[in-house]
Design a protein around this motif. Structure first.
Motif, PDB file in Angstrom:
ATOM      1  N   TYR A   1       0.809  -1.221   0.000  1.00 36.71           N
ATOM      2  CA  TYR A   1       0.000   0.000   0.000  1.00 36.71           C
ATOM      3  C   TYR A   1       0.844   1.274   0.000  1.00 36.71           C
ATOM      4  CZ  TYR A   1       0.962   0.391   5.006  1.00 36.71           C
ATOM      5  OH  TYR A   1       1.582   0.535   6.213  1.00 36.71           O
ATOM      6  N   GLN A   2       2.131   1.183   0.217  1.00 33.62           N
ATOM      7  CA  GLN A   2       2.968   2.370   0.208  1.00 33.62           C
ATOM      8  C   GLN A   2       3.632   2.528  -1.152  1.00 33.62           C
ATOM      9  OE1 GLN A   2       5.605   1.684   3.478  1.00 33.62           O
ATOM     10  NE2 GLN A   2       4.322   2.865   4.893  1.00 33.62           N
ATOM     11  N   ASN A   3       3.584   3.722  -1.673  1.00 32.27           N
ATOM     12  CA  ASN A   3       4.164   4.015  -2.976  1.00 32.27           C
ATOM     13  C   ASN A   3       5.610   4.462  -2.759  1.00 32.27           C
ATOM     14  OD1 ASN A   3       4.351   4.364  -5.691  1.00 32.27           O
ATOM     15  ND2 ASN A   3       3.302   6.329  -5.727  1.00 32.27           N
ATOM     16  N   ARG A   4       6.507   3.501  -2.603  1.00 30.41           N
ATOM     17  CA  ARG A   4       7.909   3.807  -2.364  1.00 30.41           C
ATOM     18  C   ARG A   4       8.783   2.666  -2.852  1.00 30.41           C
ATOM     19  NH1 ARG A   4       8.881   4.751   3.758  1.00 30.41           N
ATOM     20  NH2 ARG A   4      10.968   4.134   3.296  1.00 30.41           N
TER      21      ARG A   4
ATOM     22  N   ASN B   1      13.606   7.439  -1.882  1.00 27.54           N
ATOM     23  CA  ASN B   1      12.209   7.833  -1.751  1.00 27.54           C
ATOM     24  C   ASN B   1      12.025   9.341  -1.600  1.00 27.54           C
ATOM     25  OD1 ASN B   1      10.811   5.228  -1.829  1.00 27.54           O
ATOM     26  ND2 ASN B   1      12.109   4.794  -0.064  1.00 27.54           N
TER      27      ASN B   1
ATOM     28  N   GLU C   1      10.044   7.690 -10.581  1.00 27.64           N
ATOM     29  CA  GLU C   1       8.823   7.131 -11.154  1.00 27.64           C
ATOM     30  C   GLU C   1       8.576   7.684 -12.560  1.00 27.64           C
ATOM     31  OE1 GLU C   1       4.457   6.212  -9.335  1.00 27.64           O
ATOM     32  OE2 GLU C   1       5.226   8.241  -9.122  1.00 27.64           O
TER      33      GLU C   1
END
Length: 192
Positions: free
Chosen positions: A154-157, A167, A174
């Motif tokens: 669930y973490q966008n890293r 990060n 990205e």
């Protein structure tokens, strides 16, 4: 002598009250200032309250050629009035400006302290609800230590086990690798 005592007494500093407001690290500076002030007060108390009287008539008799200059000096000396306790307006404005600035700094500091207390209460509440450390599992580590442990579900890293700071610029990474192909640079020639 009564004028001197009155003059010094009205300008005395309450050293005990000043010492209460200072932190212990500044006690040496306070002692130094107190000794300097004491030296100054003792020098002032030895001086007469009024300007010394000058016998201009005797000076004119001794120096008749300089009578005009002595008349001018006598007028200037008698017109000289040094009021005690009056601070020039430009200095009071400067002191008031500094006081306003210092009061704003104090209010800002108090606001920071209040905000810090609120954040500390949130952290304390979070840890009061936490299970004992012995019962932590992988999900608890990601929840309570998000800087060190992450859950990529669930973490966008990105995984950053070496602490390279990937990060911090995640949006750039990205953007560059959004289709998993390195973007072509215009300065590179595509001849191979």
């Amino acid at each position: 002598m009564a004028g001197v005592a009155k003059r010094v007494a009205t300008s005395s500093v309450n050293w005990a009250k000043l010492g209460e407001k200072l932190i212990p690290e500044h006690s040496a500076e306070l002692i130094k200032i107190k000794s300097i002030c004491g030296t100054f007060q003792s020098a002032v108390s030895q001086l007469p309250a009024d300007l010394p009287k000058v016998d201009f008539a005797a000076l004119k008799k001794e120096m008749p050629a300089h009578a005009a200059i002595l008349d001018s000096l006598q007028k200037q000396y008698e017109a000289l009035k040094i009021p005690y306790g009056e601070v020039p307006a430009e200095y009071t404005k400067e002191v008031e400006k500094w006081s306003e600035y210092n009061n704003a700094r104090i209010q800002f500091h108090e606001q920071k302290v209040a905000d810090g207390l609120e954040e500390a209460k949130k952290v304390e509440e979070k840890w009061a609800k936490a299970p004992p450390v012995e019962h932590f599992n992988r999900q608890h580590f990601a929840e309570y230590f998000p800087q060190e442990f992450y859950d990529l579900r669930y973490q966008n890293r990105l995984p950053d086990p070496c602490g390279l700071g990937l990060n911090e610029n995640f949006h750039l990474i990205e953007e560059r690798f959004k289709d998993y192909k390195v973007l072509r640079r215009p300065d590179k020639v595509d001849d191979h």
